[in-house]
Design a protein around this motif. Structure first.
Motif, PDB file in Angstrom:
ATOM      1  N   ALA A  70      -5.765   4.268  -1.107  1.00  0.00           N
ATOM      2  CA  ALA A  70      -5.645   4.101   0.341  1.00  0.00           C
ATOM      3  C   ALA A  70      -5.522   5.462   1.002  1.00  0.00           C
ATOM      4  N   HIS A  92      -5.296  -3.390   6.364  1.00  0.00           N
ATOM      5  CA  HIS A  92      -5.043  -2.278   5.442  1.00  0.00           C
ATOM      6  C   HIS A  92      -6.264  -1.997   4.564  1.00  0.00           C
ATOM      7  N   SER A  93      -7.013  -3.032   4.228  1.00  0.00           N
ATOM      8  CA  SER A  93      -8.162  -2.865   3.330  1.00  0.00           C
ATOM      9  C   SER A  93      -9.226  -1.935   3.912  1.00  0.00           C
ATOM     10  N   THR A 271       5.664   1.279   6.226  1.00  0.00           N
ATOM     11  CA  THR A 271       4.911   1.004   7.454  1.00  0.00           C
ATOM     12  C   THR A 271       5.188  -0.424   7.889  1.00  0.00           C
ATOM     13  N   ARG A 277      -2.473  -7.965   8.603  1.00  0.00           N
ATOM     14  CA  ARG A 277      -3.034  -6.686   8.139  1.00  0.00           C
ATOM     15  C   ARG A 277      -2.888  -6.530   6.626  1.00  0.00           C
ATOM     16  N   PHE A 278      -1.897  -7.224   6.028  1.00  0.00           N
ATOM     17  CA  PHE A 278      -1.574  -6.987   4.627  1.00  0.00           C
ATOM     18  C   PHE A 278      -1.744  -8.208   3.728  1.00  0.00           C
ATOM     19  N   GLN A 326       1.563  -0.568  -4.735  1.00  0.00           N
ATOM     20  CA  GLN A 326       1.113  -1.430  -3.648  1.00  0.00           C
ATOM     21  C   GLN A 326       2.258  -1.760  -2.705  1.00  0.00           C
ATOM     22  N   ASP A 344      -5.885  -5.454  -0.005  1.00  0.00           N
ATOM     23  CA  ASP A 344      -5.095  -5.760   1.182  1.00  0.00           C
ATOM     24  C   ASP A 344      -3.805  -4.951   1.250  1.00  0.00           C
ATOM     25  N   ARG A 345      -3.249  -4.596   0.087  1.00  0.00           N
ATOM     26  CA  ARG A 345      -1.966  -3.895   0.080  1.00  0.00           C
ATOM     27  C   ARG A 345      -1.940  -2.672  -0.831  1.00  0.00           C
TER      28      ARG A 345
END
Length: 406
Positions: A70, A92-93, A271, A277-278, A326, A344-345
């Motif tokens: 990330a 997030h991805s 965060t 988002r996750f 993660q 996603d995370r």
């Protein structure tokens, strides 16, 4: 004439028996010397081979592998996704990319003011797409006979990694657990291992033996799941500096012992944002979130680690690791999602293993010592067998002469 014959026979017997007694005494002395040679020369020679060298210098490298990483910006691969158009609201991805990852390790040893100890210095680097991204400088003083750290506050660590507001450089501390070397003559049991990411000493369990990399090998393995990296950073600052010191507390009590600057380091990677988002729709339902609910997430570290070690010399023949970092809202959730490769995370996810040059290097290191150990083993067996044969001959000689007495 009969009297003359008797006199001659007596003289002959008297001239032979003393020589036989001397031969028997010599035989027992030789047998004792052979037994001592077989019992002591091999172990003493092994003791000379056993201590870790003071001039060790080796580089280890993993084969190139694919890693999920990330970043801070939307990646080119995700730029065309409509949901990634607004970075502040993007999942997030959108910030996760797939890159080529290689890890290198350079370890050297140096003499200290004590003959029974060495200083081991290690630099580890993570290269992503060929660029150095994270670095660990590690210094630890080891007992040469075992590879375990000494019980003095002389271990040092400096960690420079993405997301940290600066270098993590705690004060010198007392360390426990093996890392870069294993003891001569491995046993079928668990060994304490110090994980520099988790800042924990965890058992590395014996799971079996077999042939690996051209040698007999013991396979050692452990799985460490869902270690909060905030607590790992806090532990780095709170490692004991005295043998009598109380271990640091666990959980939230850790952070109350830190300075403001140190607490800032523990917040790296934390965060918050809408749960959508996750988490996927299925995960939102699974964990009881609504899509727009604001959640706070923090990084958790998990690793599956396997080592193959040559048991007679302690030479590490090969290493495989599956590392995941993660985001999760809490410990329970992190445990459930450990090793989940969903973008996603994920902050970092990669499976790695030493490359061919490194395993060949380690095989050659074992090849230098293992044949000598076999020779010493055969020597000990032959000396003891010869000792038994010589002693048996002496016993048979004694018994025969006793039977021949008039």
């Amino acid at each position: 004439m009969p009297q003359t014959r008797k006199t001659r026979t007596t003289r002959t017997t008297r001239s032979v028996r003393p020589r036989s007694r001397r031969s028997v005494v010599v035989a027992f002395l030789v047998a004792a010397l052979l037994f001592m040679a077989g019992s002591f020369i091999a172990p003493l020679t092994i003791q000379l081979l056993k201590p870790l060298p003071t001039d060790y210098d080796a580089t280890f490298r993993t084969a190139e592998t694919s890693a999920l990483v990330a970043g801070d910006t939307v990646t080119p691969a995700n730029a065309d996704r409509p949901e990634c158009a607004t970075p502040d609201l993007a999942p997030h991805s959108c910030f996760v990319d797939e890159v080529a990852a290689v890890s290198t390790q350079h370890t050297t040893t140096h003499p200290t003011d004590t003959r029974t100890e060495i200083t081991a210095e290690t630099t580890r680097e993570l290269l992503l797409d060929g660029e150095p991204t994270a670095r660990l400088d590690d210094e630890v003083r080891l007992a040469r006979s075992s590879g375990y750290p000494v019980s003095d506050p002389v271990s040092r660590l400096v960690i420079d990694a993405p997301g940290l507001p600066g270098e993590l450089a705690p004060e010198p501390f007392i360390r426990t657990g093996l890392q870069y070397f294993f003891p001569f003559t491995l046993e079928r049991r668990s060994y304490d291992y110090f994980d520099t990411t988790a800042q924990l000493t965890v058992p590395l369990d014996y799971v079996g033996e077999g042939e690996h990399n051209g040698h007999e090998a013991y396979e050692l393995h452990h799985t460490v799941t869902a270690v909060p990296l905030a607590e790992a950073v806090a532990r780095a600052y709170l490692h004991p500096t005295e043998l009598t010191a109380e271990p640091p507390p666990s959980g939230g009590a850790l952070f109350g012992l830190l300075s403001d600057e140190q607490r800032a380091m523990t917040r790296a990677g934390h965060t918050s944002g809408p749960a959508s988002r996750f988490f996927s729709d299925e995960e939102l339902a699974r964990f009881g979130f609504t899509g727009g609910e604001i959640v706070a997430v923090s990084p958790f570290y998990s690793v599956e680690r396997t080592l193959w070690v040559e048991p007679r010399t302690g030479t590490i023949l090969d290493v495989a690791e599956n590392v995941h970092v993660q985001l999760a809202t809490d410990q329970r959730q992190a445990e459930e999602l450990a090793f989940d490769t969903s973008p996603d995370r994920v902050l970092f996810a990669a499976e790695s293993r030493w490359d061919g040059d490194t395993t060949a290097q380690q095989r050659a290191a074992a090849d230098e010592v293992v044949p000598w150990l076999r020779v010493l083993q055969i020597f000990a067996v032959l000396m003891k067998a010869a000792s038994f044969l010589v002693a048996a001959w002496a016993v048979v000689t004694i018994v025969r002469h006793r039977r021949e007495r008039p």
